[in-house]
Design a protein around this motif. Structure first.
Motif, PDB file in Angstrom:
ATOM      1  N   MET A   1      -6.384  -6.580   3.238  1.00 42.09           N
ATOM      2  CA  MET A   1      -5.449  -6.581   4.611  1.00 42.09           C
ATOM      3  C   MET A   1      -5.222  -8.478   3.573  1.00 42.09           C
ATOM      4  O   MET A   1      -5.908  -9.308   3.143  1.00 42.09           O
ATOM      5  CB  MET A   1      -6.172  -7.517   5.760  1.00 42.09           C
ATOM      6  CG  MET A   1      -6.664  -6.131   6.267  1.00 42.09           C
ATOM      7  SD  MET A   1      -8.140  -6.395   7.597  1.00 42.09           S
ATOM      8  CE  MET A   1      -8.115  -4.325   8.141  1.00 42.09           C
TER       9      MET A   1
ATOM     10  N   TRP B   1       1.014  -1.242  -0.342  1.00 38.31           N
ATOM     11  CA  TRP B   1       0.168   0.426  -0.005  1.00 38.31           C
ATOM     12  C   TRP B   1       1.108   1.058   0.221  1.00 38.31           C
ATOM     13  O   TRP B   1       0.906   2.051  -0.803  1.00 38.31           O
ATOM     14  CB  TRP B   1      -1.263  -0.118   0.946  1.00 38.31           C
ATOM     15  CG  TRP B   1      -2.327   0.839   1.437  1.00 38.31           C
ATOM     16  CD1 TRP B   1      -1.780   2.132   2.728  1.00 38.31           C
ATOM     17  CD2 TRP B   1      -3.264   1.305   0.440  1.00 38.31           C
ATOM     18  NE1 TRP B   1      -2.368   2.916   2.601  1.00 38.31           N
ATOM     19  CE2 TRP B   1      -3.744   2.299   1.486  1.00 38.31           C
ATOM     20  CE3 TRP B   1      -3.651   1.091  -0.131  1.00 38.31           C
ATOM     21  CZ2 TRP B   1      -4.653   3.223   0.472  1.00 38.31           C
ATOM     22  CZ3 TRP B   1      -5.005   1.231  -1.006  1.00 38.31           C
ATOM     23  CH2 TRP B   1      -5.451   2.840  -0.841  1.00 38.31           C
TER      24      TRP B   1
ATOM     25  N   GLN C   1       1.105  -8.528   1.741  1.00 35.10           N
ATOM     26  CA  GLN C   1       0.854  -9.224   3.136  1.00 35.10           C
ATOM     27  C   GLN C   1       1.130 -10.550   3.433  1.00 35.10           C
ATOM     28  O   GLN C   1       1.177 -11.007   2.557  1.00 35.10           O
ATOM     29  CB  GLN C   1      -0.165  -8.181   3.520  1.00 35.10           C
ATOM     30  CG  GLN C   1      -0.189  -7.289   3.694  1.00 35.10           C
ATOM     31  CD  GLN C   1      -1.676  -6.530   4.011  1.00 35.10           C
ATOM     32  OE1 GLN C   1      -2.098  -6.829   4.563  1.00 35.10           O
ATOM     33  NE2 GLN C   1      -1.923  -5.416   2.956  1.00 35.10           N
TER      34      GLN C   1
ATOM     35  N   CYS D   1      -8.141   2.740   9.139  1.00 33.83           N
ATOM     36  CA  CYS D   1      -8.597   4.127   8.988  1.00 33.83           C
ATOM     37  C   CYS D   1      -8.926   5.037   7.760  1.00 33.83           C
ATOM     38  O   CYS D   1      -9.039   5.556   7.190  1.00 33.83           O
ATOM     39  CB  CYS D   1      -9.443   4.930  10.418  1.00 33.83           C
ATOM     40  SG  CYS D   1      -7.346   5.198  10.711  1.00 33.83           S
ATOM     41  N   GLY D   2      -6.871   4.537   7.166  1.00 28.90           N
ATOM     42  CA  GLY D   2      -7.077   5.501   6.279  1.00 28.90           C
ATOM     43  C   GLY D   2      -6.535   6.963   6.348  1.00 28.90           C
ATOM     44  O   GLY D   2      -6.164   7.298   7.848  1.00 28.90           O
TER      45      GLY D   2
ATOM     46  N   ASP E   1      -4.138   2.177  11.498  1.00 33.14           N
ATOM     47  CA  ASP E   1      -3.960   1.910  10.498  1.00 33.14           C
ATOM     48  C   ASP E   1      -2.130   1.718  10.437  1.00 33.14           C
ATOM     49  O   ASP E   1      -1.604   2.103  10.363  1.00 33.14           O
ATOM     50  CB  ASP E   1      -4.574   3.083   9.140  1.00 33.14           C
ATOM     51  CG  ASP E   1      -4.306   2.512   8.168  1.00 33.14           C
ATOM     52  OD1 ASP E   1      -5.056   2.305   7.070  1.00 33.14           O
ATOM     53  OD2 ASP E   1      -3.045   2.439   7.111  1.00 33.14           O
ATOM     54  N   PHE E   2      -2.427   0.369   9.611  1.00 34.34           N
ATOM     55  CA  PHE E   2      -0.723   0.122   9.141  1.00 34.34           C
ATOM     56  C   PHE E   2       0.573   1.203   8.028  1.00 34.34           C
ATOM     57  O   PHE E   2       1.834   0.780   8.009  1.00 34.34           O
ATOM     58  CB  PHE E   2      -0.272  -1.046   8.978  1.00 34.34           C
ATOM     59  CG  PHE E   2      -0.396  -2.008   7.320  1.00 34.34           C
ATOM     60  CD1 PHE E   2      -1.240  -0.362   6.245  1.00 34.34           C
ATOM     61  CD2 PHE E   2      -0.080  -2.589   6.847  1.00 34.34           C
ATOM     62  CE1 PHE E   2      -1.919  -0.785   5.277  1.00 34.34           C
ATOM     63  CE2 PHE E   2      -0.366  -3.011   5.373  1.00 34.34           C
ATOM     64  CZ  PHE E   2      -0.559  -2.911   4.725  1.00 34.34           C
ATOM     65  N   HIS E   3      -0.240   2.358   7.972  1.00 37.66           N
ATOM     66  CA  HIS E   3      -0.184   3.138   7.157  1.00 37.66           C
ATOM     67  C   HIS E   3       0.483   4.344   7.840  1.00 37.66           C
ATOM     68  O   HIS E   3      -0.266   5.358   7.771  1.00 37.66           O
ATOM     69  CB  HIS E   3      -0.656   3.162   5.500  1.00 37.66           C
ATOM     70  CG  HIS E   3       0.426   4.147   4.818  1.00 37.66           C
ATOM     71  ND1 HIS E   3       0.122   5.507   4.551  1.00 37.66           N
ATOM     72  CD2 HIS E   3       1.363   4.713   4.208  1.00 37.66           C
ATOM     73  CE1 HIS E   3       0.396   5.723   3.168  1.00 37.66           C
ATOM     74  NE2 HIS E   3       1.298   4.661   3.426  1.00 37.66           N
TER      75      HIS E   3
ATOM     76  N   PHE F   1     -13.574  -0.113   7.312  1.00 34.33           N
ATOM     77  CA  PHE F   1     -14.278   0.606   6.055  1.00 34.33           C
ATOM     78  C   PHE F   1     -12.977   0.703   5.174  1.00 34.33           C
ATOM     79  O   PHE F   1     -11.642   0.587   4.098  1.00 34.33           O
ATOM     80  CB  PHE F   1     -14.998   2.357   6.233  1.00 34.33           C
ATOM     81  CG  PHE F   1     -15.820   2.938   7.188  1.00 34.33           C
ATOM     82  CD1 PHE F   1     -16.398   3.710   7.143  1.00 34.33           C
ATOM     83  CD2 PHE F   1     -14.976   3.272   8.576  1.00 34.33           C
ATOM     84  CE1 PHE F   1     -17.622   3.768   7.857  1.00 34.33           C
ATOM     85  CE2 PHE F   1     -16.133   3.099   9.630  1.00 34.33           C
ATOM     86  CZ  PHE F   1     -17.468   3.605   9.175  1.00 34.33           C
TER      87      PHE F   1
ATOM     88  N   VAL G   1      -8.153   7.496  -2.997  1.00 30.56           N
ATOM     89  CA  VAL G   1      -8.910   6.333  -2.271  1.00 30.56           C
ATOM     90  C   VAL G   1      -9.541   7.347  -1.210  1.00 30.56           C
ATOM     91  O   VAL G   1     -11.130   7.181  -0.879  1.00 30.56           O
ATOM     92  CB  VAL G   1      -7.881   5.874  -1.878  1.00 30.56           C
ATOM     93  CG1 VAL G   1      -9.167   4.548  -0.733  1.00 30.56           C
ATOM     94  CG2 VAL G   1      -7.937   4.603  -2.454  1.00 30.56           C
TER      95      VAL G   1
ATOM     96  N   THR H   1      -2.098  -4.833  -3.125  1.00 30.32           N
ATOM     97  CA  THR H   1      -2.046  -4.878  -1.559  1.00 30.32           C
ATOM     98  C   THR H   1      -2.182  -5.810  -0.700  1.00 30.32           C
ATOM     99  O   THR H   1      -1.072  -5.976   0.214  1.00 30.32           O
ATOM    100  CB  THR H   1      -3.051  -3.737  -0.988  1.00 30.32           C
ATOM    101  OG1 THR H   1      -3.355  -2.787  -1.609  1.00 30.32           O
ATOM    102  CG2 THR H   1      -3.324  -2.908   0.879  1.00 30.32           C
TER     103      THR H   1
ATOM    104  N   LYS I   1      -0.729  -3.088  12.873  1.00 34.33           N
ATOM    105  CA  LYS I   1      -1.532  -3.496  11.861  1.00 34.33           C
ATOM    106  C   LYS I   1      -2.352  -3.891  12.398  1.00 34.33           C
ATOM    107  O   LYS I   1      -2.805  -4.335  13.864  1.00 34.33           O
ATOM    108  CB  LYS I   1      -0.869  -5.250  11.487  1.00 34.33           C
ATOM    109  CG  LYS I   1       1.141  -5.058  10.792  1.00 34.33           C
ATOM    110  CD  LYS I   1       1.483  -5.852  10.670  1.00 34.33           C
ATOM    111  CE  LYS I   1       2.669  -5.225  10.005  1.00 34.33           C
ATOM    112  NZ  LYS I   1       3.434  -6.806   9.657  1.00 34.33           N
ATOM    113  N   ALA I   2      -4.335  -4.932  11.482  1.00 32.02           N
ATOM    114  CA  ALA I   2      -5.368  -4.478  12.446  1.00 32.02           C
ATOM    115  C   ALA I   2      -5.499  -6.226  13.362  1.00 32.02           C
ATOM    116  O   ALA I   2      -5.521  -6.103  14.186  1.00 32.02           O
ATOM    117  CB  ALA I   2      -5.879  -5.275  10.671  1.00 32.02           C
TER     118      ALA I   2
END
Ligand SMILES: C[S@@+](CC[C@H](N)C(=O)[O-])C[C@H]1O[C@@H](n2cnc3c(N)ncnc32)[C@H](O)[C@@H]1O
Length: 351
Positions: free
Chosen positions: A251, A131, A308, A180-181, A202-204, A245, A142, A304, A230-231
């Motif tokens: 994922m 991502w 992972q 959540c971006g 969010d992992f970003h 969302f 996005v 994406t 990470k989730a």
């Protein structure tokens, strides 16, 4: 044997498709230079009037306006030589909170084109495209694409469709927005329910920074916090509500994420999963929404997920049956489609 009628019909479709593709750059110019907004607030206008109002080069504007008129985005009055942004088109191009504001969609198309070389290479060698390594501002595009849908539906429609959740949010609940971006969903909920605490994960890291900035801009930093995670590694527990969302299918290990969400929830908590609208079979998705989502899925979602661990690559058109299977594998006792829009299905899972 070539059927001339079918050929002509298909070439006609291609003309429309290429015309749409040509609008990606043209519509983004109109957005970036404030042309739609100027025509919306001060139109109808001649080319000269628009040039003077926007202080832009008149020759370029004449060509842009002509393209917009030929596209049906503006109307042209030859007698007065004026261009008008009709109210319906204004909802798509100029009014950011309208339910059909689509400028974010044009941004996503541009980001998808940018992504092409990396994803194309992955077709040959396999693997994903992380991502964080995706095109230009894929993340902003996005977020901008989804925001109008969330703005118009999340608080008035989607949360009330869940069993007992709004009452908890009004009293004061603990909520995690996983994946959540840029945090638009988190910020909207935090604004609507000031007694509740929201944490976006969010992992970003870049997206989390943007989410914090949006929360500050909208004065909800007091009850909307954001953390990189990470989730499957979100640290909190005892949440009344967990939301995902448009991200579960992105994922790598959605089943692992589902299992982790179950441990995060209170026994009477709720997991709200927002996923793209889709039928369960390809033949159910051969329509304009499926067409757009399969492109996004190829160029964004599948790479994406494949970048992972596990790399389940559910795809953006996974469909409800597949999503239920993933959620059910984590032991949730019930999963139901709480509500839907033409673009999204909203699933409610209970521990
Ligand atoms: C399509 S975007 C949606 C973002 C946001 N929820 C929205 O609706 O605008 C998918 C998001 O999922 C996040 N994501 C993907 N895999 C993740 C994972 N394993 N853990 C946490 N976040 C993840 C990405 O960083 C990205 O922000």
């Amino acid at each position: 044997m070539i059927d001339e009628g079918k050929l002509n019909k298909f070439v006609g479709q291609m003309l429309g498709d290429l015309g749409g593709a040509s609008s990606i750059a043209m519509a983004r110019i109109g957005d970036a230079l404030g042309l739609y907004k100027a025509l919306h607030s001060d139109g109808p206008m001649t080319c000269a009037a628009l040039a003077s109002r926007t202080k832009l080069n008149e020759r370029y504007l004449r060509e842009w306006l002509s393209h917009q008129a030929a596209s049906g985005y503006l109307t042209y009055d030859p007698a007065a030589t004026t261009f008008t942004l009709p109210p319906e088109q204004a909802m798509v191009f100029a009014i950011e909170d309208s339910p059909v504001y689509m400028m974010g969609g044009f941004d996503v198309m541009a980001a998808m084109l940018d992504n092409q070389p990396k994803v194309q290479a992955a077709f040959k060698i396999g693997g994903g495209v992380a991502w964080g390594d995706q095109a230009g501002c894929m993340f902003c595009a996005v977020a901008r694409f989804f925001r109008p849908g969330y703005h118009n539906n999340l608080v008035p429609q989607w949360l009330p469709a869940l069993d007992g959740v709004v009452a908890k949010l009004e009293r004061g609940a603990k909520v995690a927005d996983v994946g959540c971006g840029h945090g638009w969903s988190t910020v909207l909920m935090a604004k609507a329910f000031p007694k509740s605490q929201f944490i976006g994960y969010d992992f970003h890291p870049g997206s989390i920074e943007d989410a914090k900035a949006h929360a500050a801009e909208h004065n909800v930093s007091g009850n909307a916090k954001f953390e990189v995670a990470k989730a499957k590694e979100v640290p909190g527990r005892d949440f009344d509500l967990v939301t995902c969302f448009d991200c579960l299918h992105d994922m790598g290990d959605p089943a692992g994420a589902a299992a982790h969400v179950r441990t995060m929830l209170k026994p009477d908590g709720t997991w709200m999963v927002i996923e793209p609208m889709a039928g369960d079979r390809l033949e159910d998705n051969i329509n304009p929404v499926g067409r757009l989502y399969y492109a996004g899925s190829t160029l964004i979602c599948v790479p994406t997920s494949l970048s992972q661990e596990v790399g389940a690559a559910l795809g953006a058109q996974a469909g409800e049956a597949k999503l239920r299977e993933v959620i059910g594998s984590a032991g949730f006792s019930s999963v139901r489609r709480a509500t839907e829009t033409p673009f999204n299905m909203i699933l409610e899972a209970r521990p």
